[in-house]
Every structure is written in structure tokens, then in C-alpha cells.
Design a protein around this motif. Structure first.
Motif, short mmCIF file in Angstrom:
data_model
loop_
_atom_site.label_atom_id
_atom_site.label_comp_id
_atom_site.label_asym_id
_atom_site.label_seq_id
_atom_site.Cartn_x
_atom_site.Cartn_y
_atom_site.Cartn_z
N PRO A 54 12.78 1.42 8.36
CA PRO A 54 11.93 1.92 9.44
C PRO A 54 12.76 2.40 10.63
O PRO A 54 13.89 1.93 10.82
N ALA A 55 12.21 3.32 11.37
CA ALA A 55 12.88 3.80 12.59
C ALA A 55 11.82 4.06 13.65
O ALA A 55 10.90 4.86 13.43
N GLY A 56 11.92 3.38 14.79
CA GLY A 56 11.06 3.68 15.93
C GLY A 56 9.79 2.86 16.06
O GLY A 56 9.09 2.97 17.05
N PHE A 57 9.46 2.02 15.09
CA PHE A 57 8.25 1.21 15.18
C PHE A 57 8.53 -0.10 15.92
O PHE A 57 9.59 -0.67 15.78
N SER A 58 7.53 -0.58 16.68
CA SER A 58 7.66 -1.90 17.28
C SER A 58 7.00 -2.96 16.41
O SER A 58 7.26 -4.15 16.57
N ALA A 59 6.17 -2.54 15.46
CA ALA A 59 5.57 -3.44 14.47
C ALA A 59 5.10 -2.59 13.30
O ALA A 59 4.74 -1.42 13.48
N LEU A 60 5.14 -3.18 12.09
CA LEU A 60 4.60 -2.49 10.92
C LEU A 60 4.30 -3.48 9.82
O LEU A 60 4.77 -4.61 9.83
N ASN A 61 3.49 -3.03 8.88
CA ASN A 61 3.17 -3.80 7.67
C ASN A 61 3.21 -2.82 6.52
O ASN A 61 2.46 -1.85 6.48
N VAL A 62 4.14 -3.06 5.58
CA VAL A 62 4.30 -2.19 4.42
C VAL A 62 4.29 -3.05 3.16
O VAL A 62 4.85 -4.15 3.15
N THR A 63 3.61 -2.57 2.13
CA THR A 63 3.56 -3.31 0.88
C THR A 63 4.14 -2.48 -0.26
O THR A 63 4.02 -1.26 -0.30
N LEU A 64 4.79 -3.19 -1.18
CA LEU A 64 5.19 -2.63 -2.46
C LEU A 64 4.06 -3.02 -3.40
O LEU A 64 3.68 -4.20 -3.47
N GLU A 65 3.46 -2.05 -4.09
CA GLU A 65 2.30 -2.30 -4.92
C GLU A 65 2.55 -1.90 -6.36
O GLU A 65 3.26 -0.93 -6.63
N GLY A 66 1.97 -2.66 -7.28
CA GLY A 66 2.12 -2.38 -8.70
C GLY A 66 0.79 -2.28 -9.40
O GLY A 66 -0.22 -2.81 -8.93
N SER A 67 0.79 -1.57 -10.53
CA SER A 67 -0.42 -1.40 -11.32
C SER A 67 -0.04 -1.34 -12.80
O SER A 67 1.02 -0.84 -13.15
N ARG A 68 -0.92 -1.82 -13.63
CA ARG A 68 -0.71 -1.71 -15.08
C ARG A 68 -1.37 -0.45 -15.63
O ARG A 68 -0.97 0.04 -16.68
N ASP A 69 -2.39 0.07 -14.93
CA ASP A 69 -3.14 1.22 -15.43
C ASP A 69 -3.07 2.45 -14.52
O ASP A 69 -3.62 3.49 -14.85
N GLY A 70 -2.44 2.34 -13.37
CA GLY A 70 -2.33 3.47 -12.44
C GLY A 70 -3.52 3.64 -11.52
O GLY A 70 -3.55 4.56 -10.71
N SER A 71 -4.51 2.73 -11.61
CA SER A 71 -5.67 2.86 -10.72
C SER A 71 -6.04 1.57 -10.00
O SER A 71 -6.57 1.61 -8.90
N ALA A 99 4.41 2.55 -2.66
CA ALA A 99 4.54 1.84 -1.38
C ALA A 99 3.35 2.24 -0.51
O ALA A 99 2.82 3.35 -0.63
N ASN A 100 2.95 1.34 0.38
CA ASN A 100 1.80 1.58 1.22
C ASN A 100 2.12 1.13 2.65
O ASN A 100 2.39 -0.04 2.88
#
Length: 122
Positions: A54-71, A99-100
Motif C-alpha cells: 500500500p502507498a498513501g493510506f492511513s487505514a485499509l482492509n484487504v482480503t485474499l479470497e479463494g473459490s473452488r468454482d469461481g463464483s 484480492a479485494n
């Protein structure tokens, strides 16, 4: 989706893990909240190394997400770090990954890369 050769190394205390293989950029200098594109690995992975820059944020929430079927998506891991971080996750098997950027405070950009260790071909 473009794979490039690369490694992500995590050093935590006396433990060092290096993920050799292919590196995938999931988010590239994004500033908008939302999920990135779905990436089909063409194989199932259950060990993950991901790098949050990250660059420039004072706070953030990011998730790595997985799926078995793509939906249907599940959270593999969550980071709230506002500085560059590398994280290691095991025992979460998925064929698709994304990523989200869920929330942020401030103006900035976020890049997320992942290296996944293949467990078996599907």
C-alpha cells in the motif's frame, strides 16, 4: 492474467519460507474499493504467500479470497497493514484467487501479488 517468474519470501522470527514458482499480480496500483478479477490457477493450491504493497493510506482492509468454482468466494486471509507486508497461509485449498480492497482511509494505491504452491492438478 499474466504469470511471471518470481518468489515471495516471508521471514518471521527464525522461520524463513520462500515460495518458488509463479507470481501473479492480483491488484496493480488500485485506488478504488472492490474485488479484483477472478484468476483461475488451473490447479488447486493450499499454501499461499501474498505481498501487500500500500502507498498513501492511513487505514485499509484487504482480503485474499479463494473459490473452488469461481463464483462463491471465501476469505483466505485479511490484512490491515498500511506498510508493505508479506503473509503466509496454509491449509486453505482453492482453484481460483482474487484480492479485494474492502475499505480504506486516505488517498493512495494498493498492489497485491500472490505466489501459490500447487497441491495437485485438477
Amino acid at each position: 492474467m499474466a504469470w511471471t517468474s518470481g518468489t515471495i519470501t516471508l521471514v518471521s522470527g527464525d522461520i524463513s519460507r520462500t515460495y518458488l514458482g509463479k507470481e501473479l499480480t492480483l491488484l496493480s496500483a488500485v485506488s478504488a474499493i472492490g474485488a479484483g478479477s477472478s484468476n483461475n490457477l488451473n490447479w488447486e493450491a493450499e499454501k499461499w504467500g501474498w505481498e501487500i504493497t500500500p502507498a498513501g493510506f492511513s487505514a485499509l482492509n484487504v482480503t485474499l479470497e479463494g473459490s473452488r468454482d469461481g463464483s462463491t468466494w471465501a476469505v483466505i486471509d485479511t490484512s490491515t497493514s498500511i506498510v508493505q507486508a508479506v503473509r503466509h497461509i496454509e491449509n486453505k485449498a482453492y482453484k481460483y484467487v482474487r484480492a479485494n480492497l474492502n475499505s480504506k482511509t486516505g488517498t493512495g494505491t494498493l498492489t497485491v501479488k500472490v505466489v501459490a504452491k500447487m497441491t495437485h492438478q485438477i
